[in-house]
Design a protein around this motif. Structure first.
Motif, PDB file in Angstrom:
ATOM      1  N   ALA A 169      49.273  48.455  39.036  1.00  0.00           N
ATOM      2  CA  ALA A 169      50.409  48.690  38.081  1.00  0.00           C
ATOM      3  C   ALA A 169      50.985  47.638  37.299  1.00  0.00           C
ATOM      4  O   ALA A 169      51.029  47.643  36.141  1.00  0.00           O
ATOM      5  N   THR A 170      50.421  46.297  38.093  1.00  0.00           N
ATOM      6  CA  THR A 170      50.536  45.162  37.116  1.00  0.00           C
ATOM      7  C   THR A 170      49.895  45.075  35.930  1.00  0.00           C
ATOM      8  O   THR A 170      49.883  44.584  34.885  1.00  0.00           O
ATOM      9  N   PHE A 171      48.528  45.263  36.103  1.00  0.00           N
ATOM     10  CA  PHE A 171      47.528  45.411  35.147  1.00  0.00           C
ATOM     11  C   PHE A 171      48.005  46.174  33.941  1.00  0.00           C
ATOM     12  O   PHE A 171      47.997  45.709  32.794  1.00  0.00           O
ATOM     13  N   GLN A 172      48.325  47.456  34.031  1.00  0.00           N
ATOM     14  CA  GLN A 172      48.735  48.417  33.086  1.00  0.00           C
ATOM     15  C   GLN A 172      50.217  47.542  32.340  1.00  0.00           C
ATOM     16  O   GLN A 172      50.017  47.725  31.371  1.00  0.00           O
ATOM     17  N   GLN A 173      50.843  47.054  32.996  1.00  0.00           N
ATOM     18  CA  GLN A 173      52.097  46.386  32.446  1.00  0.00           C
ATOM     19  C   GLN A 173      51.953  45.112  31.652  1.00  0.00           C
ATOM     20  O   GLN A 173      52.248  45.070  30.527  1.00  0.00           O
ATOM     21  N   HIS A 174      50.752  44.297  32.197  1.00  0.00           N
ATOM     22  CA  HIS A 174      50.382  43.100  31.403  1.00  0.00           C
ATOM     23  C   HIS A 174      49.544  43.802  30.082  1.00  0.00           C
ATOM     24  O   HIS A 174      49.713  43.237  29.154  1.00  0.00           O
ATOM     25  N   LEU A 175      48.771  44.784  30.289  1.00  0.00           N
ATOM     26  CA  LEU A 175      47.928  45.361  29.145  1.00  0.00           C
ATOM     27  C   LEU A 175      49.078  45.950  28.092  1.00  0.00           C
ATOM     28  O   LEU A 175      48.847  45.707  26.710  1.00  0.00           O
ATOM     29  N   GLY A 248      44.902  40.068  27.379  1.00  0.00           N
ATOM     30  CA  GLY A 248      44.884  40.280  28.824  1.00  0.00           C
ATOM     31  C   GLY A 248      43.955  39.316  29.313  1.00  0.00           C
ATOM     32  O   GLY A 248      44.049  39.219  30.647  1.00  0.00           O
ATOM     33  N   LEU A 249      43.253  38.330  28.710  1.00  0.00           N
ATOM     34  CA  LEU A 249      42.296  37.530  29.302  1.00  0.00           C
ATOM     35  C   LEU A 249      42.982  36.604  30.439  1.00  0.00           C
ATOM     36  O   LEU A 249      42.712  36.779  31.565  1.00  0.00           O
ATOM     37  N   SER A 250      44.420  36.081  29.977  1.00  0.00           N
ATOM     38  CA  SER A 250      44.821  35.033  31.055  1.00  0.00           C
ATOM     39  C   SER A 250      45.616  35.787  32.131  1.00  0.00           C
ATOM     40  O   SER A 250      45.729  35.245  33.266  1.00  0.00           O
ATOM     41  N   THR A 251      46.207  36.959  31.647  1.00  0.00           N
ATOM     42  CA  THR A 251      46.914  37.450  32.796  1.00  0.00           C
ATOM     43  C   THR A 251      46.140  38.662  33.533  1.00  0.00           C
ATOM     44  O   THR A 251      46.231  38.533  34.758  1.00  0.00           O
ATOM     45  N   ASN A 252      45.318  39.361  33.018  1.00  0.00           N
ATOM     46  CA  ASN A 252      44.572  40.392  33.699  1.00  0.00           C
ATOM     47  C   ASN A 252      43.400  39.983  34.264  1.00  0.00           C
ATOM     48  O   ASN A 252      42.552  40.591  35.110  1.00  0.00           O
ATOM     49  N   LEU A 255      43.521  39.046  37.852  1.00  0.00           N
ATOM     50  CA  LEU A 255      43.874  40.335  38.277  1.00  0.00           C
ATOM     51  C   LEU A 255      42.604  41.051  38.758  1.00  0.00           C
ATOM     52  O   LEU A 255      42.502  41.572  40.024  1.00  0.00           O
ATOM     53  N   ALA A 256      41.872  41.491  37.631  1.00  0.00           N
ATOM     54  CA  ALA A 256      40.579  42.094  37.650  1.00  0.00           C
ATOM     55  C   ALA A 256      39.629  41.768  38.754  1.00  0.00           C
ATOM     56  O   ALA A 256      39.135  42.395  39.596  1.00  0.00           O
ATOM     57  N   ALA A 257      39.533  40.222  38.833  1.00  0.00           N
ATOM     58  CA  ALA A 257      38.605  39.638  39.810  1.00  0.00           C
ATOM     59  C   ALA A 257      38.958  39.910  41.107  1.00  0.00           C
ATOM     60  O   ALA A 257      38.455  40.317  41.994  1.00  0.00           O
ATOM     61  N   ARG A 258      40.459  39.807  41.432  1.00  0.00           N
ATOM     62  CA  ARG A 258      41.156  40.111  42.708  1.00  0.00           C
ATOM     63  C   ARG A 258      40.804  41.368  43.133  1.00  0.00           C
ATOM     64  O   ARG A 258      40.440  41.704  44.117  1.00  0.00           O
ATOM     65  N   THR A 591      37.088  42.558  30.158  1.00  0.00           N
ATOM     66  CA  THR A 591      37.663  42.553  31.362  1.00  0.00           C
ATOM     67  C   THR A 591      39.373  42.810  31.130  1.00  0.00           C
ATOM     68  O   THR A 591      39.911  43.500  31.900  1.00  0.00           O
ATOM     69  N   GLY A 592      39.884  41.957  30.176  1.00  0.00           N
ATOM     70  CA  GLY A 592      41.223  41.949  30.087  1.00  0.00           C
ATOM     71  C   GLY A 592      42.107  43.167  29.774  1.00  0.00           C
ATOM     72  O   GLY A 592      43.039  43.517  30.163  1.00  0.00           O
ATOM     73  N   TYR A 593      41.297  44.174  29.150  1.00  0.00           N
ATOM     74  CA  TYR A 593      41.887  45.278  28.624  1.00  0.00           C
ATOM     75  C   TYR A 593      40.734  46.610  29.062  1.00  0.00           C
ATOM     76  O   TYR A 593      41.167  47.667  28.247  1.00  0.00           O
ATOM     77  N   PHE A 594      40.092  46.264  30.148  1.00  0.00           N
ATOM     78  CA  PHE A 594      39.197  47.562  30.533  1.00  0.00           C
ATOM     79  C   PHE A 594      40.110  48.457  31.382  1.00  0.00           C
ATOM     80  O   PHE A 594      39.935  48.303  32.776  1.00  0.00           O
ATOM     81  N   SER A 595      41.033  49.298  30.753  1.00  0.00           N
ATOM     82  CA  SER A 595      42.048  50.098  31.774  1.00  0.00           C
ATOM     83  C   SER A 595      41.282  51.035  32.496  1.00  0.00           C
ATOM     84  O   SER A 595      41.708  51.618  33.390  1.00  0.00           O
TER      85      SER A 595
END
Length: 676
Positions: A169-175, A248-252, A255-258, A591-595
């Motif tokens: 959900a956070t990834f979606q919001q960040h994107l 999304g690189l800095s935010t997502n 998050l993606a790595a986690r 990665t940052g926008y790979f929804s």
């Protein structure tokens, strides 16, 4: 709750949700009551004193959760297609709750004991083939969800699932925020040289929607933005591509790595060496090795093709005095090569691809030719947004089949990309017919202007409608086997097959007509277009392969590997090791926008597009070369495959149509990779 429209089944045709009555404040109580009601239904199943049998356990479970399903299909759609702050807050709050609810069902030991008992006795139950398939798939689903884990292992699994749901959900919001922030604001119209008058007007309208003056170039949810092929200003092209790549690189990124680390841990808990191994075990591919083998076959010839194409583009750029040819120049000079060498200007095509004509005389016409379907717009039925249109679908003999909703235009409240989903899934058990929708992100024209599509947008329209047909033509008894509920690496196959109708002569001649004169797309232009389309196959293949291998690298990691810290270094290393490090052709998604991976259901599954294309290319050759009338071939494809959902093995459905296993040769030929 007395006036909550979700409480009772909709009385509208086909149980279309009553969108005119639904407000944001209805979601929370309906979600809460829906989860509670389903858990009460589960308790009635597990508390039944009668011995477990197919009806009182499996069918009862299929019938459960009606209220929760009604609210979730609407809420999930709004969070993607027409979101707002309130919906985003609810999405972040309820994804972990819904994950916990799912775990409460799949990790219920009393429920699994009853399912396990029915499964052990399946040979003596006299079940028909579809019922037996449901039992097998249900039992497998519970085992894969952790039903056989110990108590301590299940507690950890619940924690992992909750954290992953919240992170998604956070990834979606960040994107969503990154896409909005990444839009380029241009003050001077002269910088937009190369764009059509309609595109400039649309950019001005987009700026106004954002409360800005000038022109806003919004980002599509992939790397190479369509406007890169048109903008004459190199500096603006560079800025547009840089903005797309940096999203999304800095935010997502962290998050993606986690999320990748959590998925690896979950896979290990469930007995698999990686998340990819866990995912693929339930797909048609079966093993990590099978997927890796396919990808390995494609990399070297694709890169060789791409390098030849890049050399041609660099030559064209050099003739313009461009010495530092880069990724932001690729689409622009590819268009130049098509225009000069093949005499094809894609801008010249747009007047022949007016949205309404493509829809009615192309997409719907092809469905009539192949499957006998007809479509009537229902102006009396409302969608979830004023741009949403509702069509009733009929069989050849006039029998009502279902509803199709079309939501084609981009807006700030809609996520990027294109997708299909269901608002009501077909199910004989529940006496339901399908209600499906397509979402695209076509730039909305200024009032009074026609929506003229690019060739890619035409293909996307046909592609997403292929998914819609998969849902509409479903003809099964049980809801969890219906429509597109097939393995992820099979679900793209019917939609990719449906793309063939966009160039099928009888269909193309019917819809590809100039929006002002009605003149058909010239035959000689069609021939040149086909040649021009072959140019760039290497670049397009590398773009998709790079994204696929990024997905694969994230999800073949084992649980004992360290969490990735430097996202850019990780991506660069993966592409270099794969032999795909072409700076001029970045991956279709970073990665940052790979929804697809971190919001949708495609983690360790982006390979599905290529895997499905093997089946697609083979099936298109069958349609073209089997000597049967289109209607007869379409009926076979519908009867043996589209209508079956997951009620039969996906590959058995394929063999029932073609009479054999798939062959990779047609894909290699299509992509220009066939070996001499």
């Amino acid at each position: 709750m007395t006036d909550n429209p979700f409480l009772a089944p909709s009385t509208l045709p086909y149980q279309l949700p009553p969108f005119a009555e639904i407000r944001d404040e209805h979601y929370r109580p309906a979600l809460d009551q829906g989860m509670a009601a389903q858990l009460a239904e589960i308790r009635r199943i597990t508390g039944n004193p009668e011995p477990a049998d197919f009806e009182n356990t499996v069918v009862a479970l299929e019938r459960s959760g009606a209220l929760l399903t009604r609210v979730l299909v609407v809420f999930d759609n709004q969070s993607s297609a027409h979101t707002n702050d309130a919906v985003q807050e609810l999405d972040a709050e309820y994804r972990p709750k819904l994950a916990a609810h799912d775990d409460a069902i799949h990790l219920d030991q009393a429920l699994f004991a009853r399912i396990d008992e029915v499964h052990r006795n399946r040979a003596e139950l006299g079940l028909d083939a579809e019922s037996l398939r449901l039992l097998e798939r249900l039992h497998q689903r519970f085992v894969r969800a952790g039903a056989r884990l110990s108590g301590a292992e299940q507690r950890r699994l619940r924690e992992l699932n909750a954290e992953l749901a919240a992170a998604s959900a956070t990834f979606q919001q960040h994107l969503h925020a990154a896409n909005a922030a990444g839009a380029l604001l241009v003050k001077d119209a002269e910088q937009l040289a190369g764009l059509s008058e309609g595109e400039i007007e649309a950019a001005a309208a987009s700026a106004r929607e954002r409360g800005e003056e000038g022109y806003a170039l919004t980002l599509m949810n992939f790397t190479n933005q369509p406007l890169l092929a048109k903008l004459a200003d190199r500096g603006l092209r560079r800025r547009l591509l840089d903005s797309a790549l940096a999203r999304g690189l800095s935010t997502n990124g962290p998050l993606a790595a986690r999320m990748a680390a959590l998925r690896a841990e979950r896979a290990a808990l469930l007995g698999y060496p990686s998340h990819a191994a866990y995912t693929v075990a339930d797909q048609t591919a079966g093993t990590v090795e099978a997927v890796s083998e396919l990808l390995a076959k494609l990399v070297a010839p694709s890169v060789a093709n791409a390098e030849r194409e890049l050399a041609r583009l660099a030559q064209a750029a050099e003739a313009d005095g461009v010495a530092d040819f880069g990724a932001h120049d690729v689409a622009y000079y590819a268009e130049r090569v098509r225009r000069t060498e093949y005499e094809v200007d894609t801008a010249e095509l747009r007047p022949y691809y007016e949205l309404e004509r493509v829809l009615r005389d192309g997409v719907f016409h092809a469905a009539r030719l192949a499957y006998g379907l007809t479509f009537t717009e229902r102006l009396d039925l409302a969608g979830y947004h004023p741009d949403t249109r509702v069509f009733e679908v009929f069989e050849e003999d006039g029998t009502p089949l279902g509803l199709f909703l079309a939501d084609f235009f981009a807006r700030p409240s809609k996520r990027g990309g294109a997708w299909m989903d269901e608002l009501v899934s077909q199910a004989g058990l529940l006496d339901r017919r399908a209600v499906v929708f397509n979402n695209l992100n076509i730039t909305k024209p200024a009032p009074g202007r026609p929506a003229l599509l690019s060739l890619d947008e035409v293909r996307t329209l046909f592609h997403e409608f292929g998914h819609a047909l998969h849902g509409l033509l479903s003809d099964v008894r049980y809801p969890s086997l219906a429509g597109t509920r097939v393995p992820r690496d099979f679900v793209e196959f019917p939609s990719q097959v449906n793309e063939m109708w966009s160039t099928w002569p009888e269909v193309q001649s019917h819809y590809a007509r100039h929006y002002q004169t009605g003149e058909p797309l010239p035959t000689e232009l069609l021939g040149r277009l086909e040649e021009a389309e072959n140019f760039g196959q290497g670049l397009r293949m590398v773009e998709v392969l790079a994204a696929t291998l990024l997905d694969w690298a994230w999800h073949t990691c084992s649980a004992d590997q360290e969490t990735v810290q430097d996202i850019e270094e990780f991506e660069a290393r993966v592409l270099k090791e794969a032999g795909l490090a072409l700076p001029a052709m970045p991956p279709r998604y970073r990665t940052g926008y790979f929804s697809h991976l971190f919001v949708g259901g495609y983690s360790a599954g982006y390979y599905s597009y290529l895997w499905s294309e093997v089946l697609d290319a083979d099936t298109v050759e069958w349609f073209q070369g089997n000597g049967r009338p289109v209607r007869e071939s379409g009926e076979s494809f519908r009867r043996e495959l589209l209508s079956r959902g997951d009620s039969v093995s996906a590959m058995d459905a394929f063999r029932a149509v073609l009479g054999r296993d798939p062959q990779v040769g047609p894909l290699l030929a299509r992509r220009g990779l066939a070996q001499d």
